[in-house]
Scaffold this active site. Structure first.
Site, PDB file in Angstrom:
ATOM      1  N   HIS A   1      76.480 -74.059  43.084  1.00  0.00           N
ATOM      2  CA  HIS A   1      75.969 -73.245  41.989  1.00  0.00           C
ATOM      3  C   HIS A   1      74.641 -72.600  42.378  1.00  0.00           C
ATOM      4  O   HIS A   1      74.015 -72.962  43.370  1.00  0.00           O
ATOM      5  CB  HIS A   1      75.759 -74.111  40.741  1.00  0.00           C
ATOM      6  CG  HIS A   1      74.752 -75.212  40.935  1.00  0.00           C
ATOM      7  ND1 HIS A   1      75.030 -76.349  41.659  1.00  0.00           N
ATOM      8  CD2 HIS A   1      73.472 -75.359  40.503  1.00  0.00           C
ATOM      9  CE1 HIS A   1      73.983 -77.144  41.661  1.00  0.00           C
ATOM     10  NE2 HIS A   1      73.011 -76.564  40.970  1.00  0.00           N
TER      11      HIS A   1
ATOM     12  N   ASP B   1      64.752 -75.875  36.513  1.00  0.00           N
ATOM     13  CA  ASP B   1      64.887 -75.081  37.740  1.00  0.00           C
ATOM     14  C   ASP B   1      63.564 -74.385  38.048  1.00  0.00           C
ATOM     15  O   ASP B   1      63.152 -73.471  37.323  1.00  0.00           O
ATOM     16  CB  ASP B   1      66.002 -74.041  37.594  1.00  0.00           C
ATOM     17  CG  ASP B   1      67.387 -74.661  37.672  1.00  0.00           C
ATOM     18  OD1 ASP B   1      67.472 -75.870  37.952  1.00  0.00           O
ATOM     19  OD2 ASP B   1      68.378 -73.940  37.453  1.00  0.00           O
TER      20      ASP B   1
ATOM     21  N   GLU C   1      77.131 -79.486  37.284  1.00  0.00           N
ATOM     22  CA  GLU C   1      77.857 -80.305  36.315  1.00  0.00           C
ATOM     23  C   GLU C   1      79.252 -79.755  36.036  1.00  0.00           C
ATOM     24  O   GLU C   1      79.477 -78.548  36.086  1.00  0.00           O
ATOM     25  CB  GLU C   1      77.061 -80.373  35.006  1.00  0.00           C
ATOM     26  CG  GLU C   1      75.710 -81.044  35.181  1.00  0.00           C
ATOM     27  CD  GLU C   1      74.772 -80.847  34.010  1.00  0.00           C
ATOM     28  OE1 GLU C   1      73.862 -81.692  33.833  1.00  0.00           O
ATOM     29  OE2 GLU C   1      74.925 -79.848  33.274  1.00  0.00           O
TER      30      GLU C   1
ATOM     31  N   HIS D   1      73.769 -83.773  23.736  1.00  0.00           N
ATOM     32  CA  HIS D   1      73.572 -84.705  22.619  1.00  0.00           C
ATOM     33  C   HIS D   1      73.215 -84.028  21.304  1.00  0.00           C
ATOM     34  O   HIS D   1      73.226 -84.676  20.257  1.00  0.00           O
ATOM     35  CB  HIS D   1      72.456 -85.686  22.993  1.00  0.00           C
ATOM     36  CG  HIS D   1      71.150 -84.996  23.312  1.00  0.00           C
ATOM     37  ND1 HIS D   1      70.241 -84.661  22.340  1.00  0.00           N
ATOM     38  CD2 HIS D   1      70.634 -84.580  24.484  1.00  0.00           C
ATOM     39  CE1 HIS D   1      69.213 -84.060  22.911  1.00  0.00           C
ATOM     40  NE2 HIS D   1      69.425 -83.998  24.209  1.00  0.00           N
TER      41      HIS D   1
ATOM     42  N   THR E   1      74.174 -87.902  32.316  1.00  0.00           N
ATOM     43  CA  THR E   1      72.749 -87.657  32.116  1.00  0.00           C
ATOM     44  C   THR E   1      72.284 -88.118  30.731  1.00  0.00           C
ATOM     45  O   THR E   1      73.043 -88.698  29.967  1.00  0.00           O
ATOM     46  CB  THR E   1      72.437 -86.159  32.278  1.00  0.00           C
ATOM     47  OG1 THR E   1      73.126 -85.437  31.247  1.00  0.00           O
ATOM     48  CG2 THR E   1      72.899 -85.645  33.620  1.00  0.00           C
TER      49      THR E   1
ATOM     50  N   GLU F   1      71.560 -90.646  35.096  1.00  0.00           N
ATOM     51  CA  GLU F   1      70.380 -89.861  35.439  1.00  0.00           C
ATOM     52  C   GLU F   1      69.587 -89.632  34.162  1.00  0.00           C
ATOM     53  O   GLU F   1      70.137 -89.681  33.060  1.00  0.00           O
ATOM     54  CB  GLU F   1      70.756 -88.494  36.028  1.00  0.00           C
ATOM     55  CG  GLU F   1      71.510 -88.532  37.332  1.00  0.00           C
ATOM     56  CD  GLU F   1      71.832 -87.132  37.849  1.00  0.00           C
ATOM     57  OE1 GLU F   1      71.377 -86.143  37.225  1.00  0.00           O
ATOM     58  OE2 GLU F   1      72.537 -87.029  38.870  1.00  0.00           O
TER      59      GLU F   1
ATOM     60  N   ALA G   1      67.742 -86.798  31.965  1.00  0.00           N
ATOM     61  CA  ALA G   1      67.924 -85.351  31.835  1.00  0.00           C
ATOM     62  C   ALA G   1      66.621 -84.584  31.991  1.00  0.00           C
ATOM     63  O   ALA G   1      66.625 -83.439  32.449  1.00  0.00           O
ATOM     64  CB  ALA G   1      68.549 -85.025  30.483  1.00  0.00           C
ATOM     65  N   LEU G   2      65.507 -85.202  31.593  1.00  0.00           N
ATOM     66  CA  LEU G   2      64.203 -84.561  31.648  1.00  0.00           C
ATOM     67  C   LEU G   2      63.221 -85.472  32.374  1.00  0.00           C
ATOM     68  O   LEU G   2      63.378 -86.697  32.353  1.00  0.00           O
ATOM     69  CB  LEU G   2      63.689 -84.276  30.223  1.00  0.00           C
ATOM     70  CG  LEU G   2      64.552 -83.355  29.364  1.00  0.00           C
ATOM     71  CD1 LEU G   2      64.010 -83.315  27.933  1.00  0.00           C
ATOM     72  CD2 LEU G   2      64.619 -81.958  29.953  1.00  0.00           C
TER      73      LEU G   2
ATOM     74  N   ARG H   1      62.118 -86.600  38.822  1.00  0.00           N
ATOM     75  CA  ARG H   1      62.380 -86.150  40.159  1.00  0.00           C
ATOM     76  C   ARG H   1      61.146 -86.417  40.975  1.00  0.00           C
ATOM     77  O   ARG H   1      60.057 -86.597  40.421  1.00  0.00           O
ATOM     78  CB  ARG H   1      62.727 -84.654  40.109  1.00  0.00           C
ATOM     79  CG  ARG H   1      62.562 -83.864  41.367  1.00  0.00           C
ATOM     80  CD  ARG H   1      62.897 -82.397  41.222  1.00  0.00           C
ATOM     81  NE  ARG H   1      63.903 -81.980  40.278  1.00  0.00           N
ATOM     82  CZ  ARG H   1      65.187 -81.811  40.561  1.00  0.00           C
ATOM     83  NH1 ARG H   1      65.613 -82.064  41.786  1.00  0.00           N
ATOM     84  NH2 ARG H   1      66.012 -81.418  39.633  1.00  0.00           N
TER      85      ARG H   1
END
Length: 568
Positions: free
Chosen positions: A186, A194, A278, A395, A437, A475, A477-478, A507
């Site tokens: 992707h 990103d 994803e 969610h 996630t 994982e 998500a944020l 990360r």
């Protein structure tokens, strides 16, 4: 006792060991207080890493620089400097953890999106080396890195440039970290988090320019460049090859290049299947402000290839009038369910047409997953690696009947239908890990009016994975560095006496290496390593003591990593 410092510190063999010299020959007693382990002397800093019998000593000195935080001296001159290696002394002074059998859930850390430079080489090589050593010695199992299609096969079809990944994999192997390699088919850019832009390969974009219907398209004609439409998966639209053939060839080339590391250093291949890697449609793109949380998103089935398939499905169902597109009353990207006739409480989603369309739309996504997983398992058969697939944690509006954002993303999950069990069963047919996630989120942290229920969603997915007999991994998500998020992850990762296969932390970057964040992270890793199905038989005090020891001992590496990453 779950923890024994005398055993954990300085006695394990075959795992990376870090020794810290601070001018004089300071010796650390494993039983002494953490403050005695490391005493900063900025004039002379040498770090020695031992992996098995091999040892490497790295020597750096802080550079003069403009005023900055005294806790993180700027090492701008060393950001991309080569590592200076010399033959070290044989004596090992301190073992800082990292390695050993993990009783609980192993933790991996996502690497920066721009870990590898376009054209080869590593970004921030000096910082990368210090960062990976700090992670290893904090007890991290390994790292996750995106292997970008748009970077490796950028110029011409079938020509792969692995140079930057060669260097990264060698560095991870030398330090003793395992690698989850993401086959990222992707675009990077346009989604949450990103920070850089890495488009699809140039030669692929040339074909998309000739035939815009190769891109996902919404009902207003907006094209999405993040990922090729699954409607053309099996068609020879990319200079004689189909997209799935291109993905398979890419994975085959990866296996050939890194065969010597598969099963040892490289332990998992996560196969990208859509935007953000994803398995989903690009229904909520952030680029240019198209979508904002908590909008319901929009269906992505209006390119000619998807429409052709929809027409065939409608004819087979004896309802040709249903084959002209998706529901016309489903609103726009930023509507809420009750704003629309289709998604509202008693809307069309629950009628005959809604069932037909949503079944078709979600099945197309499942078929896409089947095709790519078949290729991936064939390529990596007997390679000794796990295959995993990432599914988005959507969610918001989960507390409504229709679950509109999940439906537009391709997950046919409503109050009356389990949309994750079919995904889990599809993964199970290929022996793939279900990577999910939003594990760090709590219901109470979300805006109540958006009916967000991430905890209930995670429980549903875990139940689906359990019923299908597939491994579940997680994982966040944020980016979260607070203890509340860490506690939520620990709880979710070892719920009901069933452990996740692994957890990947979002990360690595300057924020992770800030002193308070690093302290909490190291404690989190230690807790995850001792997690035993949610039981309380491990000693919290010992976890904290061991984490504090590692925090103090890794200070030189953490300072260097944070400073170099910040000034890069």
């Amino acid at each position: 006792m779950a923890f024994n410092l005398a055993q954990q510190v300085g006695t394990l063999r075959g795992t990376p060991m870090l020794m810290v010299e601070t001018g004089s020959a300071a010796r650390a007693d494993p039983q002494s207080a953490p403050a005695a382990v490391w005493k900063p002397q900025a004039a002379d800093r040498r770090f020695r890493i031992q992996i098995g019998a091999a040892q490497t000593e790295i020597e750096t000195a802080p550079a003069a620089c403009p005023a900055r935080s005294t806790a993180l001296p700027c090492l701008s001159a060393a950001c991309d400097a080569p590592v200076v290696a010399r033959q070290p002394e044989a004596e090992v002074r301190e073992h800082l953890g990292g390695g050993g059998a993990v009783k609980g859930v192993p933790v991996f850390v996502m690497m920066p999106l721009d870990t590898v430079k376009p054209g080869g080489g590593l970004n921030r090589r000096k910082a990368m080396n210090a960062s990976l050593m700090a992670l290893k010695n904090a007890g991290v199992e390994g790292v996750m890195v995106d292997v970008w299609w748009g970077m490796v096969e950028k110029e011409r079809p079938g020509e792969y440039d692995w140079r930057g990944y060669d260097e990264f994999m060698d560095m991870a192997s030398r330090i003793g970290l395992k690698v989850q390699a993401v086959m990222s088919f992707h675009q990077c850019g346009g989604n949450v988090g990103d920070s850089v832009t890495i488009p699809l390969p140039d030669w692929v974009l040339e074909e998309v320019k000739k035939d815009p219907d190769l891109a996902y398209t919404d009902q207003w004609g907006r094209r999405n460049p993040e990922y090729l439409s699954l409607g053309c998966d099996a068609l020879p639209v990319l200079k004689g090859r189909s997209p799935v053939q291109c993905y398979a060839d890419f994975m085959r080339a990866f296996r050939h290049r890194f065969a010597h590391l598969l099963g040892s250093t490289i332990v998992e291949i996560q196969v990208g299947m859509g935007p953000a890697g994803e398995l989903r449609y690009p229904s909520y793109p952030e680029a240019e402000g198209t979508w904002k949380f908590p909008g319901i998103g929009a269906f992505q089935c209006y390119d000619k290839y998807m429409l052709s398939n929809l027409k065939t499905a409608a004819e087979a169902a004896g309802k040709t009038e249903w084959g002209h597109g998706g529901p016309s009353d489903a609103g726009g990207y930023n509507n809420w369910p009750e704003d629309t006739a289709f998604f509202r409480h008693d809307g069309g989603w629950n009628g005959a047409y809604g069932e037909f369309f949503l079944s078709w739309y979600s099945q197309m996504l499942l078929d896409h997953g089947e095709r790519i997983l078949s290729s991936a398992t064939s390529v990596f058969d007997s390679a000794g690696v796990k295959i995993s697939v990432k599914v988005a944690g959507i969610h918001w509006h989960y507390g409504t009947r229709s679950h509109a954002p999940e439906l537009t993303a391709g997950y046919y999950n409503t109050r009356y239908r389990d949309g994750y069990l079919p995904i889990a069963r599809m993964l199970g047919r290929h022996g793939a890990v279900f990577n999910f996630t939003c594990v760090e989120m709590r219901d109470g942290e979300q805006p109540r009016e958006a009916a967000c229920k991430p905890e209930e969603l995670v429980r549903q997915v875990a139940a689906a994975a359990r019923e299908a007999g597939v491994e579940l991994a997680g994982e966040n998500a944020l980016p979260r560095y607070d203890e509340t998020a860490h506690e939520q992850i620990v709880t979710a990762a070892a719920r009901d006496s069933e452990k996740m296969a692994a957890f990947t932390y979002l990360r690595m970057g300057p924020d992770l290496f800030q002193p308070d964040n690093w302290r909490r992270f190291v404690a989190f890793v230690k807790t995850m390593a001792e997690s035993k199905g949610g039981s309380a038989d491990h000693c919290r005090e010992m976890v904290e003591r061991e984490a504090e020891l590692s925090v103090h001992a890794t200070v030189p590496l953490v300072q260097e990593a944070a400073a170099a990453l910040t000034c890069a």
